[in-house]
Motif scaffolding. Structure first.
Motif, short mmCIF file in Angstrom:
data_model
loop_
_atom_site.label_atom_id
_atom_site.label_comp_id
_atom_site.label_asym_id
_atom_site.label_seq_id
_atom_site.Cartn_x
_atom_site.Cartn_y
_atom_site.Cartn_z
N ASN A 50 0.95 -1.20 0.05
CA ASN A 50 -0.05 0.04 -0.12
C ASN A 50 0.80 1.30 -0.04
O ASN A 50 1.91 1.16 0.09
N LEU A 51 0.29 2.34 -0.23
CA LEU A 51 1.01 3.61 -0.33
C LEU A 51 1.95 4.11 1.11
O LEU A 51 3.06 4.39 0.91
N GLN A 63 5.86 4.67 0.79
CA GLN A 63 6.54 6.04 1.23
C GLN A 63 7.61 5.70 2.09
O GLN A 63 8.59 6.15 1.97
N ASP A 94 -7.67 -2.29 -4.27
CA ASP A 94 -7.73 -1.18 -3.33
C ASP A 94 -6.58 -0.71 -2.64
O ASP A 94 -6.37 0.54 -2.77
N GLU A 95 -5.93 -1.83 -2.49
CA GLU A 95 -4.45 -1.27 -1.55
C GLU A 95 -3.46 -0.63 -2.63
O GLU A 95 -2.81 0.09 -2.24
N THR A 96 -3.57 -1.35 -3.97
CA THR A 96 -2.51 -0.98 -4.62
C THR A 96 -2.46 0.23 -5.53
O THR A 96 -1.72 0.64 -6.11
N SER A 97 -3.85 0.67 -5.82
CA SER A 97 -4.24 1.67 -6.94
C SER A 97 -3.32 2.91 -6.54
O SER A 97 -2.76 3.56 -7.31
N LYS A 98 -3.48 3.41 -5.13
CA LYS A 98 -2.67 4.53 -4.94
C LYS A 98 -1.08 4.39 -5.00
O LYS A 98 -0.32 5.44 -5.62
N ASP A 136 -0.29 4.72 -8.62
CA ASP A 136 -0.11 6.33 -9.06
C ASP A 136 1.25 6.75 -8.48
O ASP A 136 1.87 7.60 -9.06
N TYR A 137 1.48 6.54 -7.30
CA TYR A 137 2.49 7.12 -6.45
C TYR A 137 3.87 6.86 -7.30
O TYR A 137 4.72 7.89 -7.64
#
Ligand SMILES: [Zn+2]
Length: 216
Positions: free
Chosen positions: A94-95, A99, A176-180, A183-184
């Motif tokens: 996930n994002l 990060q 749901d977890e990986t979409s952001k 994008d990142y």
């Protein structure tokens, strides 16, 4: 332009052929595979404070919290065998995890093997296995003996994990977890997408061609 590429993340939903392609990438780049699932098994088997915390969550069927996953994987990447790079599989999910990875050692590229949910379902729902672990597929690799195993004649069955409702739910969580996260990495110009709908061997070839033309 040839670039340095020794720190790579591999993303892709279940049944995208990630483990086959992971081998292609690690062999070509001569880097170790760091799989989150394996790191989890390893830490849980050891008696450490992190291992005990993680085991507690897993025993309750709960997700391992981000901060524990981050501590575990960043710890792994800091070890000697990763000093010349690594291929990460199963992390970041996930994002938040992505990060944390970027603000520590970071990665050069993120390979995403993309397949549709429909294709993932087709690959997973057709799976059948016997109690001795021989695996078949109704469409791609049917048993010649129908509903019993070709090799040991034991009855073939579908794993509970491979049933439609479970698979649908797991795919939805993955998207749901990986979409952001996708994008990142796209904004950072690190994302490389491969078409996973093709035959496994063709996907391997695409990956190798990319590596040959990009890695210095
Ligand atoms: Zn069998």
């Amino acid at each position: 332009m040839l670039e340095k590429m020794k720190k790579v993340v591999l993303l892709g939903p279940q049944a995208s052929g990630k483990s086959t392609q992971a081998k292609v990438i690690t062999d070509f780049l001569n880097i170790p595979l760091i799989a989150a699932s394996q790191a989890l098994r390893k830490v849980v088997a050891k008696d450490s404070s992190l291992g005990r915390k993680i085991k507690e969550k897993m025993d309750q069927g709960l997700l391992v919290p981000d901060n524990q996953m981050i501590t575990l994987i960043l710890g792994e990447l800091g070890r000697d065998h990763c000093r010349n790079g690594f291929l990460l599989d199963g992390f970041p999910r996930n994002l938040n995890q992505g990060q944390a990875l970027e603000s520590s050692c970071g990665v050069e590229k993120v390979f995403n093997i993309e397949i549709s949910d429909q294709e993932a379902m087709r690959r997973i729902l057709g799976r059948r296995m016997c109690k001795n672990g021989h695996v078949f597929h109704l469409e791609y690799k049917p048993s010649e003996k129908g509903d019993v195993c070709d090799i040991c004649a034991e009855e073939l069955y579908q794993r509970d994990d491979d049933k439609e409702e479970v698979v649908k739910k797991r795919l939805a969580i993955y998207r749901d977890e990986t979409s952001k996260l996708l994008d990142y990495y796209k904004k950072k110009d690190k994302l490389v997408v491969f078409d996973g709908q093709k035959d496994m061997a063709d996907v391997s070839e695409d990956i190798l061609n990319y590596l040959k033309s990009h890695v210095g």
